[in-house]
Design an enzyme around this catalytic site. Structure first.
Site, PDB file in Angstrom:
ATOM      1  N   LYS A  83      51.706  30.876  -0.504  1.00 41.86           N
ATOM      2  CA  LYS A  83      51.793  32.115   0.162  1.00 41.86           C
ATOM      3  C   LYS A  83      52.827  32.411   1.116  1.00 41.86           C
ATOM      4  O   LYS A  83      52.984  31.528   1.847  1.00 41.86           O
ATOM      5  CB  LYS A  83      50.243  32.746   0.747  1.00 41.86           C
TER       6      LYS A  83
HETATM    7  O1  G3P Z   1      43.868  38.590   1.014  1.00 41.73           O
HETATM    8  C1  G3P Z   1      44.493  38.966   2.214  1.00 41.73           C
HETATM    9  C2  G3P Z   1      43.035  39.624   2.781  1.00 41.73           C
HETATM   10  O2  G3P Z   1      42.663  38.438   3.085  1.00 41.73           O
HETATM   11  C3  G3P Z   1      43.425  40.148   3.986  1.00 41.73           C
HETATM   12  O3  G3P Z   1      42.192  40.876   4.285  1.00 41.73           O
HETATM   13  O4  G3P Z   1      40.135  42.174   5.192  1.00 41.73           O
HETATM   14  O5  G3P Z   1      41.808  40.471   6.661  1.00 41.73           O
HETATM   15  O6  G3P Z   1      42.836  42.780   5.812  1.00 41.73           O
HETATM   16  P1  G3P Z   1      41.526  41.599   5.700  1.00 41.73           P
END
Ligand code: G3P
Length: 215
Positions: A83
């Site tokens: 990533k």
């Molecule tokens: O894959 C990206 C994800 O983990 C971000 O999720 O819920 O932290 O916005 P969030």
């Protein structure tokens, strides 16, 4: 449509794998930090269980640092996808790494123009964060529609990973749009299976079964 699981928790990954719902895994530093275990142990355990891409985040900020960091991460296991943050340095790194055969997933994407830059850099995967855009009062899924349209227009080879998924409607909308991949938290995978009429139906069938003479 491919399902990735958005977690670094090995128990969740094992449970979802048994259900046939894991085509890959995405992690990030926040998810890994919740495991309270050494980083390399966490990633190696995931790669042992999952037969598919496992996204692991690089944390350097300049291209000169990102490239060697990504090379090192890619050596952990052949399934590792690195990533890379959506920055100009990140795009320099993506171009170089993809030329070396190291797959990249451009993360923290919040606009279709950012996604377009990642497509042109040759990213294997691009992760628009729909939930975080919704949190900021934008329609996160609109960005996914724009990304898919751009890919269709020009035949870019990047796959869109709908990320930052918060609820089943994100998954449904992604599927209706034809997004390549959704990376889904375990809790949302479970929610996808639920419907109150299924529960009522099971209850009624079981109670009627009690009334059926068995001999
Ligand atoms: O894959 C990206 C994800 O983990 C971000 O999720 O819920 O932290 O916005 P969030």
């Amino acid at each position: 449509m491919k399902f990735f699981i958005d977690t670094a928790n090995i128990e969740e990954i094992k449970k979802a794998t048994r259900m046939g719902l894991v085509d890959g895994v995405t992690t990030n530093p926040t998810l890994v930090s919740r495991e309270n275990r050494p980083f390399l142990d966490v990633i190696r355990d995931i790669c042992e269980v999952v037969d598919g891409p496992v996204s692991v985040e690089a944390v350097s900020m300049t291209a000169d640092e990102l490239i060697p960091e990504a090379r090192k991460l890619s050596k952990i296991h052949p399934n590792v996808v690195v990533k890379i943050p959506m920055t100009l340095d990140g795009m320099v790194a993506v171009r170089q790494l993809e030329q070396e055969g190291i797959k990249t997933n451009v993360t923290l994407v919040f606009s279709p123009n950012q996604a377009l830059l990642a497509m042109k850099a040759g990213a294997s995967y691009i992760s628009p964060f729909v939930g975080r855009l919704d949190d900021a009062a934008h329609e996160g899924m609109d960005m996914v529609a724009d990304c898919l349209e751009i890919i269709e227009n020009y035949g870019f080879t990047s796959e869109i990973i709908v990320a930052s998924i918060r609820h089943p409607l994100h998954v449904l909308t992604a599927a209706r749009m034809g997004a390549h991949i959704a990376t889904i938290p375990y809790k949302v995978m479970v929610q996808l299976s639920k419907h109150p009429l299924t529960d009522v139906g099971i209850e009624r069938f079981l109670s009627d079964w009690e009334k059926v003479p068995k001999t």
